[in-house]
Design a protein around this motif. Structure first.
Motif, short mmCIF file in Angstrom:
data_model
loop_
_atom_site.label_atom_id
_atom_site.label_comp_id
_atom_site.label_asym_id
_atom_site.label_seq_id
_atom_site.Cartn_x
_atom_site.Cartn_y
_atom_site.Cartn_z
N ASP A 99 -64.14 20.28 1.82
CA ASP A 99 -63.16 20.24 2.92
C ASP A 99 -63.41 18.99 3.73
O ASP A 99 -64.52 18.78 4.23
CB ASP A 99 -63.29 21.47 3.82
CG ASP A 99 -62.84 22.75 3.15
OD1 ASP A 99 -62.04 22.67 2.20
OD2 ASP A 99 -63.29 23.83 3.56
N VAL A 100 -62.39 18.16 3.86
CA VAL A 100 -62.52 16.91 4.61
C VAL A 100 -61.65 17.01 5.86
O VAL A 100 -60.44 17.26 5.77
CB VAL A 100 -62.10 15.69 3.75
CG1 VAL A 100 -62.17 14.41 4.57
CG2 VAL A 100 -62.98 15.59 2.51
N ASP A 101 -62.29 16.85 7.02
CA ASP A 101 -61.59 16.89 8.31
C ASP A 101 -61.17 15.49 8.70
O ASP A 101 -61.98 14.56 8.65
CB ASP A 101 -62.50 17.44 9.41
CG ASP A 101 -62.87 18.90 9.22
OD1 ASP A 101 -62.33 19.52 8.29
OD2 ASP A 101 -63.69 19.40 10.01
N PHE A 102 -59.92 15.36 9.13
CA PHE A 102 -59.39 14.09 9.62
C PHE A 102 -59.21 14.24 11.13
O PHE A 102 -58.40 15.05 11.59
CB PHE A 102 -58.07 13.75 8.93
CG PHE A 102 -58.24 13.46 7.47
CD1 PHE A 102 -58.46 12.17 7.03
CD2 PHE A 102 -58.20 14.49 6.54
CE1 PHE A 102 -58.63 11.91 5.69
CE2 PHE A 102 -58.38 14.23 5.20
CZ PHE A 102 -58.60 12.94 4.77
N ASN A 103 -59.99 13.48 11.89
CA ASN A 103 -59.96 13.49 13.36
C ASN A 103 -60.17 14.89 13.93
O ASN A 103 -59.70 15.20 15.03
CB ASN A 103 -58.65 12.91 13.89
CG ASN A 103 -58.51 11.45 13.61
OD1 ASN A 103 -59.46 10.77 13.25
ND2 ASN A 103 -57.31 10.94 13.77
N ASN A 104 -60.82 15.77 13.19
CA ASN A 104 -61.02 17.16 13.61
C ASN A 104 -59.69 17.84 13.96
O ASN A 104 -59.66 18.75 14.78
CB ASN A 104 -61.98 17.26 14.78
CG ASN A 104 -63.39 16.87 14.40
OD1 ASN A 104 -63.85 17.20 13.31
ND2 ASN A 104 -64.06 16.13 15.26
#
Length: 150
Positions: A99-104
């Motif tokens: 799972d990759v978070d972008f800018n939370n």
């Protein structure tokens, strides 16, 4: 008489408006297709009808999406990413689920496969990167993560 018997069905069809899908653009970074609003509930697309590979983390983004009736764009300036969660797949020892978070604010679930040539990264089919440079950075990051964990 003909119309009186069919009136309930016609009223039902008149008031039951199907949820129209729209495309959500996360800045100039990526597009998420087939987002729906159904009875005030946000429905993000699912891979194979069951896997949630796109998730909204931030309330502001969620509230923004609740206001969308058609294709819309959420503004972002700089984008940073990190893998908040990753694990080996139970069904395949040569697969890492990350799972990759972008800018939370938004999370995408990637699959990384170990094969004879090295590693390959599968992006969720619902997410289309517009920023190809960022896409390459994410894939490179995920391959390094898989090298350490597979």
């Amino acid at each position: 008489m003909f119309w009186l018997k069919r009136a309930p069905v016609l009223l039902f069809l008149l008031f039951c408006v199907p949820a129209c899908a729209f495309t959500f653009s996360y800045g100039n970074v990526l597009d998420v297709k087939d987002v729906k609003l159904e009875n005030g509930v946000l429905l993000l697309p699912q891979t194979g009808g069951k896997y949630k590979n796109v998730k909204v983390l931030e309330k502001d983004v969620y509230d923004f999406l609740l206001q969308c009736k058609k294709d819309c764009r959420y503004s972002v300036q700089d984008v940073h990413f990190v893998s908040a969660d990753y694990r080996k797949a139970f069904t395949n020892e040569n697969m890492l689920i990350a799972d990759v978070d972008f800018n939370n604010e938004i999370t995408l679930t990637f699959l990384v496969f170990k094969n004879k040539e090295g590693f390959s990264v599968k992006t969720p089919q619902e997410a289309i990167f517009k920023d190809k440079k960022l896409e390459k950075q994410v894939k490179k990051y995920l391959i390094r993560l898989a090298e350490k964990n597979l």
